[in-house]
Design an enzyme around this catalytic site. Structure first.
Site, PDB file in Angstrom:
ATOM      1  N   GLU A 126       0.890  -1.333  -0.064  1.00 15.18           N
ATOM      2  CA  GLU A 126       0.072   0.066   0.154  1.00 15.18           C
ATOM      3  C   GLU A 126       0.963   1.229  -0.052  1.00 15.18           C
ATOM      4  O   GLU A 126       2.194   1.170   0.293  1.00 15.18           O
ATOM      5  CB  GLU A 126      -0.828  -0.059   0.964  1.00 15.18           C
ATOM      6  CG  GLU A 126      -0.265   0.342   2.472  1.00 15.18           C
ATOM      7  CD  GLU A 126      -0.575   0.038   3.686  1.00 15.18           C
ATOM      8  OE1 GLU A 126      -0.738  -1.607   3.891  1.00 15.18           O
ATOM      9  OE2 GLU A 126      -0.916   0.509   4.771  1.00 15.18           O
ATOM     10  N   LYS A 128       2.766   4.581   1.187  1.00  8.91           N
ATOM     11  CA  LYS A 128       3.306   5.053   2.199  1.00  8.91           C
ATOM     12  C   LYS A 128       3.021   6.729   2.287  1.00  8.91           C
ATOM     13  O   LYS A 128       3.491   7.476   1.529  1.00  8.91           O
ATOM     14  CB  LYS A 128       4.987   5.088   2.417  1.00  8.91           C
ATOM     15  CG  LYS A 128       5.269   5.379   3.772  1.00  8.91           C
ATOM     16  CD  LYS A 128       6.661   4.999   3.951  1.00  8.91           C
ATOM     17  CE  LYS A 128       7.351   5.213   5.296  1.00  8.91           C
ATOM     18  NZ  LYS A 128       7.304   6.807   5.662  1.00  8.91           N
ATOM     19  N   ASP A 130       2.701  10.515   3.119  1.00  8.48           N
ATOM     20  CA  ASP A 130       3.667  11.303   3.758  1.00  8.48           C
ATOM     21  C   ASP A 130       2.937  12.209   4.252  1.00  8.48           C
ATOM     22  O   ASP A 130       2.732  13.288   4.164  1.00  8.48           O
ATOM     23  CB  ASP A 130       4.341  11.824   2.584  1.00  8.48           C
ATOM     24  CG  ASP A 130       5.809  12.679   3.158  1.00  8.48           C
ATOM     25  OD1 ASP A 130       6.041  12.529   4.269  1.00  8.48           O
ATOM     26  OD2 ASP A 130       6.510  13.336   2.317  1.00  8.48           O
ATOM     27  N   TYR A 236      -4.215   2.334   8.460  1.00  5.22           N
ATOM     28  CA  TYR A 236      -3.375   1.429   7.725  1.00  5.22           C
ATOM     29  C   TYR A 236      -2.895   0.311   8.998  1.00  5.22           C
ATOM     30  O   TYR A 236      -2.234  -0.540   8.711  1.00  5.22           O
ATOM     31  CB  TYR A 236      -2.439   2.054   7.069  1.00  5.22           C
ATOM     32  CG  TYR A 236      -1.573   2.957   7.720  1.00  5.22           C
ATOM     33  CD1 TYR A 236      -0.810   2.579   8.888  1.00  5.22           C
ATOM     34  CD2 TYR A 236      -1.500   4.223   7.463  1.00  5.22           C
ATOM     35  CE1 TYR A 236       0.003   3.380   9.698  1.00  5.22           C
ATOM     36  CE2 TYR A 236      -0.625   5.232   8.071  1.00  5.22           C
ATOM     37  CZ  TYR A 236       0.051   4.684   9.146  1.00  5.22           C
ATOM     38  OH  TYR A 236       0.793   5.943   9.819  1.00  5.22           O
ATOM     39  N   LYS A 324      11.037   2.804  -0.183  1.00  7.15           N
ATOM     40  CA  LYS A 324      10.974   4.420  -0.823  1.00  7.15           C
ATOM     41  C   LYS A 324      11.148   4.798  -2.083  1.00  7.15           C
ATOM     42  O   LYS A 324      11.875   3.890  -2.959  1.00  7.15           O
ATOM     43  CB  LYS A 324      12.238   5.054   0.359  1.00  7.15           C
ATOM     44  CG  LYS A 324      12.164   4.762   1.581  1.00  7.15           C
ATOM     45  CD  LYS A 324      10.856   5.278   2.244  1.00  7.15           C
ATOM     46  CE  LYS A 324      10.793   6.748   2.341  1.00  7.15           C
ATOM     47  NZ  LYS A 324      11.531   7.364   3.434  1.00  7.15           N
ATOM     48  N   CYS A 429      42.283  19.239  15.958  1.00  8.63           N
ATOM     49  CA  CYS A 429      41.033  19.382  16.477  1.00  8.63           C
ATOM     50  C   CYS A 429      40.869  20.775  16.253  1.00  8.63           C
ATOM     51  O   CYS A 429      41.558  21.688  16.776  1.00  8.63           O
ATOM     52  CB  CYS A 429      40.667  18.705  17.544  1.00  8.63           C
ATOM     53  SG  CYS A 429      39.212  19.313  18.235  1.00  8.63           S
ATOM     54  N   CYS A 432      39.922  22.291  19.835  1.00 14.31           N
ATOM     55  CA  CYS A 432      40.987  22.375  21.101  1.00 14.31           C
ATOM     56  C   CYS A 432      42.398  21.959  20.475  1.00 14.31           C
ATOM     57  O   CYS A 432      43.223  22.184  21.622  1.00 14.31           O
ATOM     58  CB  CYS A 432      40.524  21.226  21.868  1.00 14.31           C
ATOM     59  SG  CYS A 432      41.003  19.557  21.467  1.00 14.31           S
ATOM     60  N   CYS A 447      39.464  13.445  17.486  1.00 14.31           N
ATOM     61  CA  CYS A 447      40.042  14.440  18.278  1.00 14.31           C
ATOM     62  C   CYS A 447      40.493  13.554  19.365  1.00 14.31           C
ATOM     63  O   CYS A 447      39.645  12.662  19.994  1.00 14.31           O
ATOM     64  CB  CYS A 447      39.410  15.614  18.833  1.00 14.31           C
ATOM     65  SG  CYS A 447      39.911  16.519  20.151  1.00 14.31           S
ATOM     66  N   CYS A 453      38.370  18.672  25.429  1.00 13.32           N
ATOM     67  CA  CYS A 453      38.094  19.335  24.332  1.00 13.32           C
ATOM     68  C   CYS A 453      36.733  19.844  24.417  1.00 13.32           C
ATOM     69  O   CYS A 453      35.618  19.232  24.764  1.00 13.32           O
ATOM     70  CB  CYS A 453      37.877  18.283  23.136  1.00 13.32           C
ATOM     71  SG  CYS A 453      37.391  19.049  21.529  1.00 13.32           S
TER      72      CYS A 453
HETATM   73  S1  IVH Z   1       2.693   0.873   9.168  1.00 10.77           S
HETATM   74  C1  IVH Z   1       4.606  -1.113  12.756  1.00 10.77           C
HETATM   75  N1  IVH Z   1       1.671   1.687   6.977  1.00 10.77           N
HETATM   76  O1  IVH Z   1       5.453   5.658   8.013  1.00 10.77           O
HETATM   77  C2  IVH Z   1       4.173  -0.289  11.659  1.00 10.77           C
HETATM   78  N2  IVH Z   1       3.046   3.447   8.314  1.00 10.77           N
HETATM   79  O2  IVH Z   1       8.399   5.309   8.432  1.00 10.77           O
HETATM   80  C3  IVH Z   1       3.370   0.780  11.581  1.00 10.77           C
HETATM   81  N3  IVH Z   1       3.237   5.265   7.293  1.00 10.77           N
HETATM   82  O3  IVH Z   1       5.600   5.930  11.498  1.00 10.77           O
HETATM   83  C4  IVH Z   1       3.374   1.488  10.485  1.00 10.77           C
HETATM   84  N4  IVH Z   1       2.170   5.458   5.772  1.00 10.77           N
HETATM   85  O4  IVH Z   1       3.614   7.412  10.368  1.00 10.77           O
HETATM   86  C5  IVH Z   1       2.533   2.112   7.763  1.00 10.77           C
HETATM   87  N5  IVH Z   1       0.842   2.469   4.709  1.00 10.77           N
HETATM   88  C6  IVH Z   1       1.354   2.893   5.915  1.00 10.77           C
HETATM   89  C7  IVH Z   1       2.115   3.983   6.062  1.00 10.77           C
HETATM   90  C8  IVH Z   1       2.613   4.406   7.230  1.00 10.77           C
HETATM   91  C9  IVH Z   1       2.854   6.128   6.245  1.00 10.77           C
HETATM   92  C10 IVH Z   1       4.161   6.206   8.222  1.00 10.77           C
HETATM   93  C11 IVH Z   1       3.855   5.971   9.739  1.00 10.77           C
HETATM   94  C12 IVH Z   1       5.223   5.616  10.217  1.00 10.77           C
HETATM   95  C13 IVH Z   1       6.141   5.935   9.345  1.00 10.77           C
HETATM   96  C14 IVH Z   1       7.325   4.923   9.589  1.00 10.77           C
END
Ligand code: IVH
Length: 709
Positions: A126, A128, A130, A236, A324, A429, A432, A447, A453
């Site tokens: 799914e 991610k 932002d 989610y 990502k 350094c 210092c 250092c 320092c």
């Molecule tokens: S699952 C235990 N699903 O990404 C895992 N996170 O980098 C729970 N996020 O803190 C997170 N979309 O804020 C999950 N489809 C998605 C997400 C998602 C965005 C964020 C979330 C998390 C962060 C981690």
């Protein structure tokens, strides 16, 4: 009394005193809301006072105070929210940056579960989102609390604000009695543009990107402002639930949808890596037209039984990963290379860049890692950037790794000035003047000044008071830096924090009479310091800031030695880096020789050891309680796994044993309590027999722990 009078009836001088009173009352109300978890005035009263303040300001614009409560609404207000301890931690996700990382992830999952490469396992995939994560707690179907993630353990109470988000249900029908729904708050592109246009028109804050706008809007003191911001929520995940939502991730999300939550329509259940990568590509292609920001794709193991077997590393689940999208790139000019000296003495070169926007954020610094990186080599001596070095005056390509930390990807040699010279890494350094040393095999240069320092000393102090270490309210990095440079009441080392009050009492000019301090803030500061004299062993070990010793290793050391006395004695005994104390240290699973050396060296460097001794004198160090081990038959036992395990993988066995409070060691010694031997166990099983250590089979082990796991 001006307080009782209609704003329009106030004279100018009455308005001055009324604005002063309101500033004070509202400040106290914020503090109570934040620190005591118990607001002193009702939300309605708070809102009324804020409104009255705004009304008087509009009648007497010239009387508006520099510290006006109206201006504090839009700023960073995290300090103003009450803290909420999450009943289950809110975790982050590990990252995958390419197809190979995803392949590694699915293989790791299979391996951990002891599955063959050909065994099918389903994952969900799914987008991610932002935005920022939010946890919504429903009790008997009623929304009772909303909390931000914070540091994962403790977040901020934003219930009032969350209630204003249109697609968050206030009530649920047919939900488990306790249900914590987790998801992301975000703002669409269209709403973001409109908000910024509106903000520009009225001279308000303009946000850098939708994520910042969402975060800024959710964390408003005045929920009426949040209500006017078009925030959205995608569910989610979940936290505490009184009964399972379903048997799989996919079906749980479907259930949340049926309960009235918005879930992402691009969520799929897929059964092989190939299909996951195809779905990733497809989401990436749709990215520009979705209408909201996403920064990758999240894969999760679908079967919830497998999820729970896989469990968690310290801050991330083993059963999920974020794939990502590639980072955005920008070109700019390298204006200077500066060296920062960190708490361990490591010299970190930083690129000062001509400011440039990358992914919606202005970047003016980038990490340069170390001397080799600047010279165009990696730690093994292999070329990076095909061997091109970086010089002041170069044009460089900048990107934000994982969309956060700016890095330099490459240099454009065609634009290099003819008179440019290679960068020379300092041999002394810059803070210092001590010699800079670099050991064979270590990419970092250090250092050698240690605590003499000033840069190291102050950075060590900042680390000491940081959130995962002593976390003293009112004594953050900024304050520590100030006290470090203070002549009459200095904090030069951690122990000085705990003698601050005593030294202040002996002084003529008291801290409370200084600019920027007051009676209340000083009393609070001393109380906050006193409160932290009682400190768990793991936090103390981490706070010492010893090279290579992070939070996880500190916790491991604390679990192993359990008390400061044991730990300190062991470090003393390990001095010669031989003998049983040293062997024991090396044998702590996952620790390694580099960290063991750093630890022993720290405890045998006179200045450090003395500073630690002075500190511990001021403290009451708490022994660590082994985690979740009530009734555990193996709590505190040192166990060794050897041979082939047939019912679980080695990693799983280790994680479960540790969760039950056992210490898993890699080798058998007289201190070992139990050896679990599978088929093919060789020398370790023999050694156990020779030493008279109890030797059991995998089945015996499973039976032993069955009652407590
Ligand atoms: S699952 C235990 N699903 O990404 C895992 N996170 O980098 C729970 N996020 O803190 C997170 N979309 O804020 C999950 N489809 C998605 C997400 C998602 C965005 C964020 C979330 C998390 C962060 C981690």
């Amino acid at each position: 009394m001006p307080a009782d009078r209609n704003a329009s009836e106030l004279t100018e001088s009455e308005a001055v005193s009324e604005l002063a009173r309101l500033a004070k009352v509202l400040e106290q109300a914020n503090a109570a809301y934040h620190t005591e978890d118990a607001p002193k005035i009702s939300d309605a009263e708070y809102d009324r006072l804020k409104l009255r303040n705004a009304e008087i300001e509009s009648l007497f614009p010239t009387l508006k105070r520099a510290d006006s409560p109206s201006d504090q609404v839009g700023g960073p207000v995290s300090e103003a929210f009450a803290k909420v301890k999450h009943s289950q931690r809110m975790l982050s996700l590990g990252n995958a940056f390419n197809d190979e990382d995803v392949e590694d992830f699915t293989n790791r999952v299979r391996k951990y579960l002891g599955l063959r490469e050909t065994d099918q396992i389903a994952f969900t995939a799914e987008p991610k989102i932002d935005g920022l994560s939010l946890s919504l707690r429903y009790e008997r179907g009623v929304l009772v609390q909303a909390a931000t993630r914070g540091d994962g353990e403790t977040g901020e109470n934003v219930t009032r604000n969350a209630r204003t988000i249109a697609n968050i249900p206030q009530r649920l029908t047919g939900a488990p009695a306790v249900l914590e729904v987790r998801g992301e708050v975000y703002m669409s592109h269209a709403d973001f543009e409109a908000l910024n246009a509106n903000q520009t028109a009225k001279g308000g804050k303009v946000f850098a990107n939708p994520r910042n706008a969402a975060a800024g809007s959710l964390r408003q003191l005045d929920s009426e402002i949040t209500r006017q911001r078009p925030l959205m929520f995608f569910a989610y995940a979940w936290g505490e639930v009184s009964e399972p939502l379903a048997e799989t991730q996919f079906d749980s999300i479907k259930r949340l949808e049926a309960l009235g939550f918005s879930t992402n329509p691009l969520t799929r259940r897929l059964t092989n890596t190939q299909d996951m990568l195809i779905h990733y590509k497809s989401i990436e292609e749709q990215r520009a037209t979705l209408g909201y920001d996403i920064d990758g794709v999240v894969y999760k193991v679908d079967d919830l039984t497998l999820q729970s077997r896989l469990g968690f590393r310290s801050t991330t689940p083993r059963w999920a990963i974020a794939h990502k999208f590639p980072a955005e790139i920008a070109h700019t000019f390298l204006e200077a290379i500066e060296i920062q000296v960190g708490r361990t003495g490591a010299l970190s070169p930083v690129a000062r860049l001509h400011p440039v926007t990358v992914g919606g954020v202005v970047v003016s610094n980038a990490t340069l890692h170390n001397a080799d990186y600047i010279a165009g080599r990696d730690s093994k001596g292999d070329p990076i950037r095909e061997g091109r070095d970086l010089r002041v005056g170069d044009w460089v390509e900048v990107y934000r790794a994982g969309d956060v930390i700016p890095k330099i990807r490459d240099v454009d040699l065609s634009k290099r000035p003819a008179d440019s010279v290679p960068y020379v890494f300092p041999t002394h350094c810059p803070e210092c003047g001590s010699d800079v040393v670099r050991e064979d095999g270590d990419s970092a240069a250090y250092c050698s000044g240690g605590l003499i320092c000033p840069a190291q000393a102050v950075e060590k102090l900042k680390h000491f008071v940081s959130r995962s270490a002593f976390d003293i309210d009112g004594l953050g990095a900024k304050q520590v830096e100030m006290f470090f440079r203070d002549d009459s009441l200095p904090i030069k080392e951690p122990a000085d924090i705990f003698t601050l009050q005593q030294r202040d009492e002996a002084q003529f000019t008291k801290l409370k009479n200084r600019d920027g301090f007051g009676d209340k803030s000083v009393t609070n500061l001393f109380a906050a310091i006193d409160e932290k004299r009682k400190i768990p062993l793991n936090r103390l070990i981490f706070a010492l800031g010893i090279r290579h010793v992070g939070e996880t290793s500190a916790a491991m050391l604390a679990r192993h030695y359990t008390s400061w006395e044991n730990f300190f004695a062991a470090m003393k005994d390990a001095r010669e880096k031989s003998g049983s104390a040293w062997e024991e240290l090396l044998n702590i699973d996952g620790l390694g020789a580099v960290m063991a050396t750093a630890l022993v060296d720290a405890f045998h460097t006179e200045t450090t050891r003395d500073a630690i001794a002075r500190l511990v004198q001021e403290l009451d160090v708490q022994d660590v309680a082994a985690p979740d081990t009530t009734g555990s038959p193996v709590a505190g036992k040192i166990v060794v796994f050897t041979g082939t395990l047939e019912k679980m993988t080695r990693a799983e066995a280790k994680a479960r044993a540790e969760a039950l409070g056992a210490k898993v060691s890699g080798s058998v010694s007289a201190k070992t309590d139990l050896v679990i031997a599978g088929p093919g166990a060789g020398s370790k099983a023999k050694k156990a027999q020779d030493l008279g250590v109890e030797l059991i089979s995998e089945d015996d082990w499973l039976e032993l722990i069955a009652t407590s796991s």
